[in-house]
Design a protein around this motif. Sequence first.
Motif, PDB file in Angstrom:
ATOM      1  N   LYS A 344       0.694  -1.309  -0.025  1.00 30.74           N
ATOM      2  CA  LYS A 344       0.068   0.024  -0.127  1.00 30.74           C
ATOM      3  C   LYS A 344       0.914   1.209  -0.104  1.00 30.74           C
ATOM      4  O   LYS A 344       0.491   2.147  -0.804  1.00 30.74           O
ATOM      5  CB  LYS A 344      -0.966   0.076   1.293  1.00 30.74           C
ATOM      6  CG  LYS A 344      -1.970   1.101   1.326  1.00 30.74           C
ATOM      7  CD  LYS A 344      -2.953   0.923   2.550  1.00 30.74           C
ATOM      8  CE  LYS A 344      -3.919   1.801   2.584  1.00 30.74           C
ATOM      9  NZ  LYS A 344      -4.771   1.793   3.760  1.00 30.74           N
ATOM     10  N   TYR A 345       1.940   1.187   0.954  1.00 28.75           N
ATOM     11  CA  TYR A 345       2.656   2.611   0.985  1.00 28.75           C
ATOM     12  C   TYR A 345       4.291   2.456   0.595  1.00 28.75           C
ATOM     13  O   TYR A 345       4.800   3.524   0.668  1.00 28.75           O
ATOM     14  CB  TYR A 345       2.529   2.823   2.680  1.00 28.75           C
ATOM     15  CG  TYR A 345       1.196   3.406   3.193  1.00 28.75           C
ATOM     16  CD1 TYR A 345       0.385   4.324   2.672  1.00 28.75           C
ATOM     17  CD2 TYR A 345       0.841   2.636   4.365  1.00 28.75           C
ATOM     18  CE1 TYR A 345      -0.791   4.578   3.087  1.00 28.75           C
ATOM     19  CE2 TYR A 345      -0.436   2.882   4.714  1.00 28.75           C
ATOM     20  CZ  TYR A 345      -1.416   3.668   4.099  1.00 28.75           C
ATOM     21  OH  TYR A 345      -2.612   3.978   4.776  1.00 28.75           O
ATOM     22  N   GLN A 392      -7.850   8.118  -0.397  1.00 30.30           N
ATOM     23  CA  GLN A 392      -6.986   7.570   0.387  1.00 30.30           C
ATOM     24  C   GLN A 392      -6.489   8.168   1.664  1.00 30.30           C
ATOM     25  O   GLN A 392      -5.961   7.693   2.803  1.00 30.30           O
ATOM     26  CB  GLN A 392      -5.487   7.149  -0.184  1.00 30.30           C
ATOM     27  CG  GLN A 392      -5.551   6.311  -1.472  1.00 30.30           C
ATOM     28  CD  GLN A 392      -5.970   4.867  -1.317  1.00 30.30           C
ATOM     29  OE1 GLN A 392      -5.715   4.497  -0.209  1.00 30.30           O
ATOM     30  NE2 GLN A 392      -6.797   4.365  -2.083  1.00 30.30           N
ATOM     31  N   TRP A 393      -7.094   9.461   1.750  1.00 36.56           N
ATOM     32  CA  TRP A 393      -6.644  10.338   3.036  1.00 36.56           C
ATOM     33  C   TRP A 393      -8.005  10.387   3.853  1.00 36.56           C
ATOM     34  O   TRP A 393      -9.069  10.719   3.470  1.00 36.56           O
ATOM     35  CB  TRP A 393      -6.321  11.566   2.359  1.00 36.56           C
ATOM     36  CG  TRP A 393      -4.900  11.511   1.545  1.00 36.56           C
ATOM     37  CD1 TRP A 393      -4.861  11.192   0.296  1.00 36.56           C
ATOM     38  CD2 TRP A 393      -3.826  12.103   2.349  1.00 36.56           C
ATOM     39  NE1 TRP A 393      -3.536  11.321  -0.003  1.00 36.56           N
ATOM     40  CE2 TRP A 393      -2.687  11.832   1.225  1.00 36.56           C
ATOM     41  CE3 TRP A 393      -3.214  12.927   3.341  1.00 36.56           C
ATOM     42  CZ2 TRP A 393      -1.395  12.468   1.488  1.00 36.56           C
ATOM     43  CZ3 TRP A 393      -1.908  13.095   3.549  1.00 36.56           C
ATOM     44  CH2 TRP A 393      -1.109  12.955   2.452  1.00 36.56           C
ATOM     45  N   LEU A 408       0.655   9.234  -0.992  1.00 38.31           N
ATOM     46  CA  LEU A 408      -0.117   8.527  -0.216  1.00 38.31           C
ATOM     47  C   LEU A 408       0.121   8.828   1.278  1.00 38.31           C
ATOM     48  O   LEU A 408       1.353   9.013   1.797  1.00 38.31           O
ATOM     49  CB  LEU A 408       0.199   6.840  -0.371  1.00 38.31           C
ATOM     50  CG  LEU A 408      -0.055   6.342  -1.877  1.00 38.31           C
ATOM     51  CD1 LEU A 408       0.240   4.998  -1.790  1.00 38.31           C
ATOM     52  CD2 LEU A 408      -1.785   6.363  -1.629  1.00 38.31           C
ATOM     53  N   SER A 423      -2.687   7.671   7.267  1.00 39.38           N
ATOM     54  CA  SER A 423      -4.036   8.245   6.697  1.00 39.38           C
ATOM     55  C   SER A 423      -4.008   9.932   6.749  1.00 39.38           C
ATOM     56  O   SER A 423      -5.006  10.472   6.204  1.00 39.38           O
ATOM     57  CB  SER A 423      -5.086   7.449   7.366  1.00 39.38           C
ATOM     58  OG  SER A 423      -5.396   6.128   7.259  1.00 39.38           O
TER      59      SER A 423
END
Length: 470
Positions: A344-345, A392-393, A408, A423
């Motif tokens: 993801k990150y 995504q935030w 991200l 997040s």
Amino acid sequence: MKYSKLSFFCGLLISLFLFNCTSKEIKKAKEYIEAAMYEEAITYLELEIQDNPKNAEASFLLGKCYLEIEGHEREKIEKLFNRAILLDDDYRDIIGNIFYDKAIELYKEKKDYKAKEYYEYGLEYFPIATTEFAQKVFDYAVEFSETSTDAGRPIELFRIVDEISPEFKTQIADRTYSLATKLIENGFVNEGFTYADFGIKYDPKHIEDVANLYFEHGKIFAKDSNDINKSIQYLKRSVQISASNNKNTAKFLYELTNSYSGKKYQDLILQLGKLCVELDEGYNNWFLELEERYNPKFTDERDGEIYRYTKIGDQIWMAENLRFQDTYYGGKRYYQNFISNLKKYGYLYNWETAKKVCPDGWHLPSHEEWNRLEDYLKLNNSNAGSLRAKGQWYHAFSDTDSLGFSALPGGHLSENGHFNYESERAYFWTSTQYNQESAWARIIYNNRNNMTQYNFNKKYYFSVRCIKDN
């Protein structure tokens, strides 16, 4: 002989007397039934049966009264009806229709479970009337549909009709298609397509018509309403219903895709283009050109990882966080030590490692190179929202990602070993040292329109975005 004749005439006189007497009880009971005063009618009918137990009409009317009063047991009602039939079989059909009529009444009150019970009672007495009963339910469904835009209730009733008598499939299909076109023309589009989808389950005769309805309204939503998501939904449904629409839909998608341009629309362009190719492979080369223009990628030859990249001004940036599994420097972690966060990150790297992990032809951007990115935002009346990845935030001010940077909120790992700000924030190292212990970094917040520059201890772990060498 004389005695026999006398006995006959006496019996006849007694019968006539009794008939006249009971007919008055029946007459009074009927008056009360007419006035829906069933308890009063029951009193007279019970007296009549007590005096004349072979009166079929009295048993029938008494059963009918109990039927109208809630709470009476089925066995009691059935016993009275069965006695009436035993005395006069002509009541069989009448009783069956009473149950059917009661079922229709309950359907109108939306008491479907109870209505089904009464329908099943009717079947026991008058099974050959099922088609007539189905017609009554169908007629009520039509009546309801003509006075309401709510498609739910008529569809429930049409479904009941089909369970009762499969002979109505074509009528259901015809009626629901007619309702669909009428509602859609009057602006009740969702309700109309609810009818359309329901009808083609029962009879395929309108499949092409319904597919064309979806296709035409897909075009309307794209051109007139500018509701692209709705347009895509309807176009997909059109080809799902009938593959004969594939070519026309692909052609329209090709034209629609080409009506958009720029990074602001890159996700939409690629989405439309992909759908176009799925319907007609003849557009494959065109779509590959779109991907190269709007979603360019390169492969890191060290580990085979594929990364998107984006051009912003005269700079070319990675559009994903680095995921290189360096085995030489060791200064990497993934958020909260959950492997799912690596995908993801990407990795979080300490500064010493971050300087060395970008692939050939790329490098860790300097403090000055980040400044140039910020200058580009200012010159183009843009802000950090144009860099944030969409959706995504946590509570982002904006996340248009119009520049394709796709930042991200991967948080960081502090020098004290604590993971923070997932997040909410994205931390990126620069290659520029601040002093012996610290280096410059950039922060993108969820709730600020500007990027922030700050110096951090080199032992912190941040994300890495590589920039292409000049």
